[in-house]
Scaffold this motif. Structure first.
Motif, PDB file in Angstrom:
ATOM      1  N   ILE A  37       0.863  -1.185   0.000  1.00  0.00           N
ATOM      2  CA  ILE A  37       0.000   0.000   0.000  1.00  0.00           C
ATOM      3  C   ILE A  37       0.898   1.234   0.000  1.00  0.00           C
ATOM      4  O   ILE A  37       1.789   1.359   0.854  1.00  0.00           O
ATOM      5  CB  ILE A  37      -0.937   0.008   1.219  1.00  0.00           C
ATOM      6  N   LEU A  38       0.653   2.144  -0.942  1.00  0.00           N
ATOM      7  CA  LEU A  38       1.453   3.356  -1.076  1.00  0.00           C
ATOM      8  C   LEU A  38       0.568   4.575  -0.881  1.00  0.00           C
ATOM      9  O   LEU A  38      -0.614   4.569  -1.258  1.00  0.00           O
ATOM     10  CB  LEU A  38       2.125   3.426  -2.446  1.00  0.00           C
ATOM     11  N   ARG A  56       4.996   6.697  -1.271  1.00  0.00           N
ATOM     12  CA  ARG A  56       5.755   6.079  -0.180  1.00  0.00           C
ATOM     13  C   ARG A  56       5.029   4.848   0.345  1.00  0.00           C
ATOM     14  O   ARG A  56       3.809   4.854   0.504  1.00  0.00           O
ATOM     15  CB  ARG A  56       5.961   7.083   0.958  1.00  0.00           C
ATOM     16  N   SER A  57       5.777   3.786   0.630  1.00  0.00           N
ATOM     17  CA  SER A  57       5.181   2.558   1.141  1.00  0.00           C
ATOM     18  C   SER A  57       4.727   2.772   2.582  1.00  0.00           C
ATOM     19  O   SER A  57       5.490   3.244   3.424  1.00  0.00           O
ATOM     20  CB  SER A  57       6.192   1.414   1.081  1.00  0.00           C
ATOM     21  N   VAL A  58       3.481   2.430   2.860  1.00  0.00           N
ATOM     22  CA  VAL A  58       2.960   2.569   4.223  1.00  0.00           C
ATOM     23  C   VAL A  58       2.643   1.217   4.860  1.00  0.00           C
ATOM     24  O   VAL A  58       2.637   1.098   6.081  1.00  0.00           O
ATOM     25  CB  VAL A  58       1.715   3.479   4.257  1.00  0.00           C
ATOM     26  N   GLY A  96      -6.084   9.711  -1.561  1.00  0.00           N
ATOM     27  CA  GLY A  96      -6.032   8.527  -2.396  1.00  0.00           C
ATOM     28  C   GLY A  96      -4.798   7.686  -2.124  1.00  0.00           C
ATOM     29  O   GLY A  96      -3.694   8.212  -1.922  1.00  0.00           O
ATOM     30  N   TYR A  97      -4.971   6.373  -2.103  1.00  0.00           N
ATOM     31  CA  TYR A  97      -3.873   5.424  -1.889  1.00  0.00           C
ATOM     32  C   TYR A  97      -3.820   4.429  -3.047  1.00  0.00           C
ATOM     33  O   TYR A  97      -4.837   4.168  -3.719  1.00  0.00           O
ATOM     34  CB  TYR A  97      -4.054   4.671  -0.571  1.00  0.00           C
TER      35      TYR A  97
END
Length: 604
Positions: free
Chosen positions: A26-27, A32-34, A70-71
């Motif tokens: 999930i970015l 950025r990766s979360v 938004g992701y």
């Protein structure tokens, strides 16, 4: 900072097979990766919390910015094409449920493709005009209002050369509502909008608006002509709960059968003669009920009607919820369905209650099923739970049926040499239709067709859809190249799709009327003594609904078949190389009458 939530489900074959071990990233909106997640045995990833903006922004019709953050989600697993979903709106306090429907690789395919899904802002925030064309007054094309299950959606304007997809009607409505409006709106506003969405779709089906013009779909996803739909997008729990409650209810005028033409627009940047989406929020905040809101925009005599006729559902909802203490055939039906579904979803506990008696173990199985499929986990089989269980049962048994049909037909590894086109008949056409039906379970753009050995228009449309999916010349003719790619796709499914449930050397069998230990031993190539040993039985007595362990050392001498429209015992006997008497004996039938959705045992 406000918080919203996201949960992800990884499955294939119309939810029939969950995919464990799928890797998910999930970015955030800056790339950025979360989170990095992995799905469990039910194909589910853990619920995660994500930062977003204040929900009040999504309640303001004049706010010009984004009312969400938004992701992006990227998911991959061995043997399947990857999925990349971008711009997933996350709203404060709302849970988004993202279904990932994976498509298996073809045999020999080394590099994986990626399915790209762009979600983005809801249609209510767009400025484009809508031209929803109404049918003639008082249309009477169909005699009854029928829930289309599945409904076929064209992914473009009516005349655009685009793919069709087939989805269950409740899932279609949830998708449209999530694509059209904000999930943060008041309940009465959500319900009024969802009634309009349901009724608009049913009007298109009832009047055969597109079918009568020669199109092979029921509705489009063009907001200019119909209503928004984004295949593969997330669904919001607040919307999902409302749809589960009212998906078979629709708007009509008093004294009429036809669904009213419930046109709508956002009511701010565009106006129309129908419902104002933003206006429903104002009216809901003033205390109006959903019906009062609808009567504000449509004639004063509109009412809410219900239809219990749902296509391709094997058993009709009994009309009242089933709960602890309920008894009877409806309870037994649900128990049978759940015990079959748990072979694919092992987290669902086995039901040990007496057949037809809704006890604690039935409630536990229902509750877990509801949790897995995002239904209210109350342990009560209401309308939504009944139809979801029926839908899953149909999906898992159809896979079993297709597998058995493939063995019976002797598909082999070498494609037929015949060139097939509309008008062709015979065994090679049955082989083609079987291959298309198997592939259709995993490729959403390919329609299901009848295996009758006749290459009609429906078969031609399925061939064209397959050719479009695979980038072939779309001529509807099955020559050497189309045969080759069909077989590669079919063998890829066998290579990469996991078998349902763990291989324990036994299967679970739910006892039916007429079963005896001796009959079961003959079907499965075992002995009465072995069945009694495996199940700790001290007598030969069996109870309907009882769950038995059956050894799987040998293949059973029959397979399960779900009766479809047009089936007769004679036709089935000819199709599968058996006799009418053999089918009747195996199923304990005394007459020749069959019911659509009935499950028959067919001798091999």
């Amino acid at each position: 900072m406000a918080i919203g939530y996201l949960t992800i489900q990884a499955r294939t074959a119309h939810d029939a097979i969950p995919l464990a071990g799928v890797r998910i990233g999930i970015l955030d909106d800056e790339g950025r990766s979360v989170y990095e997640l992995t799905t469990d045995e039910n194909g589910e990833a853990p619920l995660v919390s994500l930062e977003t903006v204040d929900r009040e922004l999504s309640l303001d019709p004049y706010y010009g910015g984004k009312s969400y953050i938004g992701y992006d989600v990227f998911a991959q697993t061995a043997g399947f094409h990857s999925i990349h979903v971008t711009e997933i709106p996350i709203y404060e306090g709302e849970t988004a449920v993202l279904p990932l429907m994976f498509v298996p690789l073809s045999e020999g395919q080394r590099s994986t493709g990626t399915t790209e899904i762009v979600v983005g802002k809801p249609a209510v925030s767009m400025r484009e005009a809508r031209y929803q064309e109404a049918p003639v007054d008082e249309p009477r094309v169909l005699r009854q209002v029928i829930i289309p299950n599945p409904i076929t959606v064209h992914l473009g304007r009516p005349t655009a050369y685009a793919s069709n997809v087939q989805v269950s009607f409740p899932d279609y409505v949830k998708n449209v509502a999530s694509s059209e409006i904000y999930p943060t709106w008041p309940d009465a506003s959500l319900r009024a909008n969802i009634y309009a969405i349901i009724t608009f779709a049913l009007n298109r089906v009832f009047t055969e608006w597109y079918r009568s013009q020669g199109y092979s779909f029921d509705i489009t996803n063009s907001t200019a002509y119909d209503q928004a739909f984004v295949y593969g997008r997330p669904i919001y729990e607040s919307i999902s709960r409302v749809v589960d409650d009212i998906f078979n209810e629709y708007v009509r005028r008093q004294g009429q059968i036809a669904p009213y033409f419930t046109s709508f627009c956002n009511g701010t940047t565009t106006s129309c003669a129908g419902l104002s989406q933003w206006g429903t929020v104002t009216l809901a905040n003033q205390g109006l009920t959903p019906l009062q809101i609808l009567r504000t925009y449509y004639p004063d005599d509109v009412e809410i009607a219900t239809t219990d006729i749902i296509a391709n559902v094997p058993s009709s909802y009994p009309g009242s919820p089933l709960r602890v203490g309920s008894t009877g055939l409806d309870v037994q039906t649900i128990q049978t369905y759940l015990n079959r579904i748990r072979r694919n979803y092992p987290a669902i506990p086995i039901i040990t209650d007496e057949a037809g008696v809704f006890g604690d173990s039935t409630r536990a199985a229902v509750t877990k099923f509801q949790s897995v499929f995002q239904l209210a986990p109350d342990g009560i089989v209401g309308k939504a739970t009944w139809y979801k269980i029926s839908q899953l049962y149909t999906a898992v048994t159809r896979l079993s049926e297709l597998d058995s049909e493939g063995t019976t037909l002797g598909i082999g590894t070498v494609p037929p040499a015949a060139v097939l086109r509309q008008g062709s008949r015979g065994a090679d056409v049955i082989t083609l239709q079987y291959l298309l039906n198997v592939i259709a379970e995993y490729y959403p753009g390919i329609p299901d067709i009848s295996q009758d050995g006749i290459f009609g228009n429906a078969t031609r449309q399925a061939v064209i859809a397959f050719q479009q999916t695979k980038g072939l010349t779309q001529d509807g003719i099955v020559g050497a190249n189309t045969w080759r790619v069909l077989y590669e796709a079919y063998r890829g499914i066998g290579d990469y799709v996991p078998a349902p449930g763990p291989d324990t050397g036994t299967i679970e069998y739910v006892v039916r009327a007429g079963d005896t230990l001796w009959r079961l031993s003959q079907r499965y190539g075992t002995t009465v003594a072995e069945l009694k040993r495996l199940n700790n039985l001290t007598s030969d007595d069996l109870n309907i609904g009882q769950v038995l362990k059956i050894p799987t050392g040998q293949a059973p001498s029959y397979f399960e078949y779900t009766v479809r429209a047009g089936d007769t015992l004679w036709r089935l006997s000819q199709r599968y190389g058996t006799t009418v008497d053999a089918i009747k004996s195996l199923n304990g039938l005394t007459g020749n009458l069959l019911n659509i959705g009935q499950v028959l045992l067919i001798p091999r």
